[in-house]
Scaffold this active site. Sequence first.
Site, PDB file in Angstrom:
ATOM      1  N   ASP A 132       0.506  -1.480   0.178  1.00 31.76           N
ATOM      2  CA  ASP A 132       0.107   0.051   0.312  1.00 31.76           C
ATOM      3  C   ASP A 132       1.014   1.321   0.107  1.00 31.76           C
ATOM      4  O   ASP A 132       1.316   1.629   0.594  1.00 31.76           O
ATOM      5  CB  ASP A 132      -0.737  -0.145   1.122  1.00 31.76           C
ATOM      6  CG  ASP A 132      -1.807  -1.016   1.487  1.00 31.76           C
ATOM      7  OD1 ASP A 132      -1.762  -2.381   0.512  1.00 31.76           O
ATOM      8  OD2 ASP A 132      -2.989  -0.703   1.430  1.00 31.76           O
ATOM      9  N   LYS A 138      -6.794   3.237  -3.291  1.00 37.10           N
ATOM     10  CA  LYS A 138      -7.239   3.279  -1.929  1.00 37.10           C
ATOM     11  C   LYS A 138      -7.998   4.969  -1.794  1.00 37.10           C
ATOM     12  O   LYS A 138      -7.203   5.300  -1.693  1.00 37.10           O
ATOM     13  CB  LYS A 138      -6.403   2.608  -1.460  1.00 37.10           C
ATOM     14  CG  LYS A 138      -6.213   2.569   0.942  1.00 37.10           C
ATOM     15  CD  LYS A 138      -5.458   1.939   1.252  1.00 37.10           C
ATOM     16  CE  LYS A 138      -5.423   1.853   2.722  1.00 37.10           C
ATOM     17  NZ  LYS A 138      -4.387   1.224   3.071  1.00 37.10           N
ATOM     18  N   LYS A 179     -10.437  -0.209  -2.634  1.00 35.11           N
ATOM     19  CA  LYS A 179     -10.193  -0.336  -1.344  1.00 35.11           C
ATOM     20  C   LYS A 179     -10.401   1.075   0.200  1.00 35.11           C
ATOM     21  O   LYS A 179      -9.838   2.225  -0.267  1.00 35.11           O
ATOM     22  CB  LYS A 179      -9.034  -0.449  -0.706  1.00 35.11           C
ATOM     23  CG  LYS A 179      -8.773  -0.557   0.710  1.00 35.11           C
ATOM     24  CD  LYS A 179      -6.902  -1.597   0.917  1.00 35.11           C
ATOM     25  CE  LYS A 179      -7.053  -1.023   2.752  1.00 35.11           C
ATOM     26  NZ  LYS A 179      -5.078  -2.207   2.750  1.00 35.11           N
TER      27      LYS A 179
END
Length: 321
Positions: free
Chosen positions: A158, A221, A257
Amino acid sequence: MESEMEHARNEGMPLATEMFEGHAVNRSAAERRAATIGARRSVKKAYQAAWLVNAVRCIDLTTLAGDDTAARVRRLCAKARNPIAPHVMDGLGLAGMGLTTGAVCVYPTMVVHAVRALEGSGVPVASVATGFPAGLMPLHLRLEEIRYAVGEGAQEIDIVITREHVLTGNWQALYDEIAAMREACGEAHMKAILATGDLQTLGNVYAASMVAMQAGADFIKTSTGKESVNATLPVGLIMLRALRDYGQATGYRIGFKPAGGMKSAKEALIWQMLMKEELGRDWLQPDLFRFGASSMLGDIERQLEHHVTGRYAASSRHATA
C-alpha cells in the site's frame, strides 16, 4: 495474491491527461447519490448475515500503531485465520467454510512476523510503504522501503502518493512516481493510497485515481486512516466512476479499497451496496474489493452472533488483537 477470479493484471498505459482534465465532477449530485445508498437499500436476517460474512472476506485486518510488537501482529494474524468465533460459524452453518480475512496489513518491519504467523493459511500479507502516512521522503528511499517489504515477504504493498503533485496539477511527476513504485513492487500487487481527505476537490480525486491507474496501480485506496477525513461515500463514488471509466477504456479491472474511520457492520453493508450498484457482483470479491479496517470486524462478529443467538455479546468478547 490468491483470488477467486482470474483477470489480467493492470499493465498501465502512457500518461493521458485527456482522460481526466476537464472532467466535470458535480459534488452536489455525488453527495445526493451517496446519501441514497443506505436509505434505499436494506438487507435483513439471513441475507444480512451473508453480506456480513462476505465483508469479512474483504477486510485487510490492520495494525499500524507506533507501539506495534511481534506479539500483537501474531494475535492479529490468529484473528485473520479465524475471524469469526467457531460457535457463530456453526450457528451459521458455515463451520467448514475456512473463512479468513482478505489480508493482514502491517508496517514493513512487522512483515516477517506476519508472514510466519500466516504460513499455510493462504492469507496474504500487505505492507504500507513509501514513507507512510505522509509520503514526504526522497523517492529513492520510498522505493527502497517497497523493496524491503517485498523482500520480507509482503505480497501486497500500500503506497502513498505525494499530495503536492495533485494539488499543483503536476500529473507527469505523479505518474512517474507511481510508475516507479509499481516497478519496485514487482510481483506484489500495489494499492495506491490517494489520501483523498488532503486533495481538496472531487475533481482532484478523479484525476489522481486516473493517473494512479494509468501508472499501473492494481487497487486505488481512499486514505491512510491518518487524515482528518478518511473514507467517505461521495469520494468512494467518484473513485469508482474513475475505475469504471478506466476499465472501459483499457479492459483492465482495478480494485478498490476504502480505508479509515469505518467501524460498524452497517458501514460494511453500505459500502458493499455501493460496489454492487456501481460495478456489479464481481467487485464483491476480495481480489477487487478490500476494507482497510480492524475494529469493524468486532462489530461484524457481534452482529453475526446476535443473528445466531438472538443476544448481543459484550464488545470485549470480540477483540481483534
